[in-house]
Design an enzyme around this catalytic site. Structure first.
Site, short mmCIF file in Angstrom:
data_model
loop_
_atom_site.label_atom_id
_atom_site.label_comp_id
_atom_site.label_asym_id
_atom_site.label_seq_id
_atom_site.Cartn_x
_atom_site.Cartn_y
_atom_site.Cartn_z
N TYR A 170 65.68 41.50 28.10
CA TYR A 170 65.45 42.76 27.39
C TYR A 170 65.71 43.95 28.30
O TYR A 170 65.26 43.99 29.45
CB TYR A 170 64.01 42.84 26.90
CG TYR A 170 63.68 41.91 25.76
CD1 TYR A 170 64.28 42.07 24.51
CD2 TYR A 170 62.76 40.89 25.92
CE1 TYR A 170 63.96 41.23 23.45
CE2 TYR A 170 62.43 40.04 24.87
CZ TYR A 170 63.04 40.22 23.64
OH TYR A 170 62.71 39.39 22.61
N LYS A 223 30.90 36.26 34.06
CA LYS A 223 31.18 37.01 32.83
C LYS A 223 32.66 36.86 32.46
O LYS A 223 33.46 36.41 33.28
CB LYS A 223 30.83 38.49 33.04
CG LYS A 223 31.67 39.17 34.13
CD LYS A 223 31.18 40.59 34.42
CE LYS A 223 31.94 41.18 35.60
NZ LYS A 223 31.42 42.52 35.97
C1 LIG Z 1 31.26 42.29 37.46
C2 LIG Z 1 30.11 42.74 38.24
C3 LIG Z 1 29.89 42.23 39.54
C4 LIG Z 1 30.88 41.36 40.27
O1 LIG Z 1 31.86 42.19 40.86
P1 LIG Z 1 33.03 41.59 41.77
O2 LIG Z 1 33.76 42.79 42.24
O3 LIG Z 1 33.87 40.74 40.87
O4 LIG Z 1 32.39 40.81 42.83
C5 LIG Z 1 28.72 42.61 40.19
N1 LIG Z 1 27.84 43.45 39.60
C6 LIG Z 1 28.03 43.97 38.37
C7 LIG Z 1 27.03 44.90 37.80
C8 LIG Z 1 29.18 43.64 37.65
O5 LIG Z 1 29.37 44.18 36.46
#
Ligand SMILES: *Cc1c(COP(=O)(O)O)cnc(C)c1O
Length: 356
Positions: A253, A33
């Site tokens: 800055y 994702k």
């Molecule tokens: C993003 C996500 C994962 C992966 O989690 P990580 O901590 O990156 O391994 C697993 N399950 C769900 C439902 C998620 O949204």
């Protein structure tokens, strides 16, 4: 050309996937994702399509991007669908929605589908964002079966605190989950990366590794189990200017750093517009010409400054690693009061280069 870039090591990605797969002994769904946590979803999917059976993304549009690129594996939609009309494409493109709400079941009841759906039914075992409470799962499941539009159901849940090793919240979530799973005799899908790395006694048919595929630790403090992970992203650039300043001069800055002796300062083409965290403080480690040195002064939009006083061999054109195999993104994240997930997801503007 501006020398800032993110190099993505697809071989390391595959090795991390194989590690997740062997540690869990389960079917591992590669979570890609958010553009594969900033690593490039299409390229990562192409690298992993023969390793993994299934990919996971957050929502429909992310899955369609993969379909347009020719990825054929089933894709789990972790956030399910938001509107009834998405079911047509879910059906057409072999996507597996997470079902977490009653209205989604009604939508499936009404939908005209070409073929029965594969779904992941989500239980809220303690995260308290989405999903059915444990006691409501059986009714939801039988309602889904009654639609006669379901080919396969996997029961899933998500851990809220699996990165915290000294508390038993994860075990409590798991036992609430497992009790229902046993009753319904369904396949299960539980572990994210921290659960997979730190809670070997927690087993499920499917696991959902995300951050570990990219070679970063989900834990705040070093853990033995993360030693074998290989960083996938190297965020790099070059020194584009060098100046020598006397003692007592402030840099950048807000004058956040003042030289306490005559100093040699290097300017790096990398800023917060590229995704380097503006909150990284003085002394955050940065590698220049193969040696560790430190960030000094405030990170600007396009540039940041490093201390070259003790690195006489470094100068104009020297290579800089902001994070990668030498400087761990999780170390930078901790100093900048965030997590490697966010550092990776924030990467933008820099061109990505893929190696395999
Ligand atoms: C993003 C996500 C994962 C992966 O989690 P990580 O901590 O990156 O391994 C697993 N399950 C769900 C439902 C998620 O949204």
């Amino acid at each position: 050309m501006r020398p800032a870039q993110a190099t993505i090591d697809l071989k390391a990605l595959c090795l991390n996937y194989q590690l997740a797969s062997s540690l869990s002994g389960s079917k591992a769904i590669a979570v890609i994702k958010a553009d594969a946590y900033g690593h490039g979803a299409v390229e990562c999917a192409r690298a992993l399509e023969k390793e993994t059976k299934v990919f996971a993304v957050a929502f429909l549009e992310e899955a369609l991007e993969l379909r347009e690129a020719g990825i054929l594996n089933p894709i789990l939609l972790l956030e399910g669908f938001f509107e009834e009309c998405e079911l047509a494409q879910i059906d057409q493109y072999n996507l597996w929605p997470v079902i977490h709400s009653h209205w989604q079941i009604s939508a499936i009841e009404k939908a005209k589908l070409l073929k029965p759906l594969t779904i992941f039914l989500k239980m809220d075992s303690g995260m308290h964002r989405v999903g059915f409470f444990p006691e409501d799962i059986p009714v939801a499941y039988y309602q889904l079966l009654a639609t006669k539009k379901i080919a396969n159901t996997t029961l899933m849940t998500h851990f809220a605190r699996a990165d915290e090793l000294e508390i038993d919240y994860t075990k409590k979530q798991y036992s609430a989950f497992q009790e229902v799973a046993n009753k319904l005799n369904l396949e299960t899908c539980v572990c994210n990366s921290p659960a997979l790395l730190a809670w070997p006694e927690i087993k499920s048919h499917w696991v959902r590794p995300g951050i570990m595929l990219y070679g970063a630790s989900p834990f705040e403090h070093p853990q033995h189990s993360t030693n074998q992970l290989q960083p996938v992203m190297t965020l790099q650039s070059k020194i584009i200017s060098v100046r020598t300043l006397p003692q007592g001069e402030s840099i950048g800055y807000g004058g956040l750093y003042t030289t306490n002796k005559p100093s040699r300062i290097g300017v790096v083409a990398m800023g917060y517009a590229d995704g380097y965290p503006r909150h990284a403080p003085n002394d955050t480690p940065i590698m220049v010409a193969g040696e560790k040195t430190r960030l000094i002064g405030r990170v600007s939009m396009d540039m940041l400054t490093v201390d070259l006083t003790d690195l006489p061999q470094a100068g104009l054109g020297s290579d800089v690693e902001l994070w990668g195999k030498n400087i761990l993104a999780s170390d930078v994240a901790l100093l900048a009061q965030t997590i490697p997930y966010q550092l990776f997801c924030n990467i933008k503007r820099v061109p990505r280069r893929f190696t395999s």
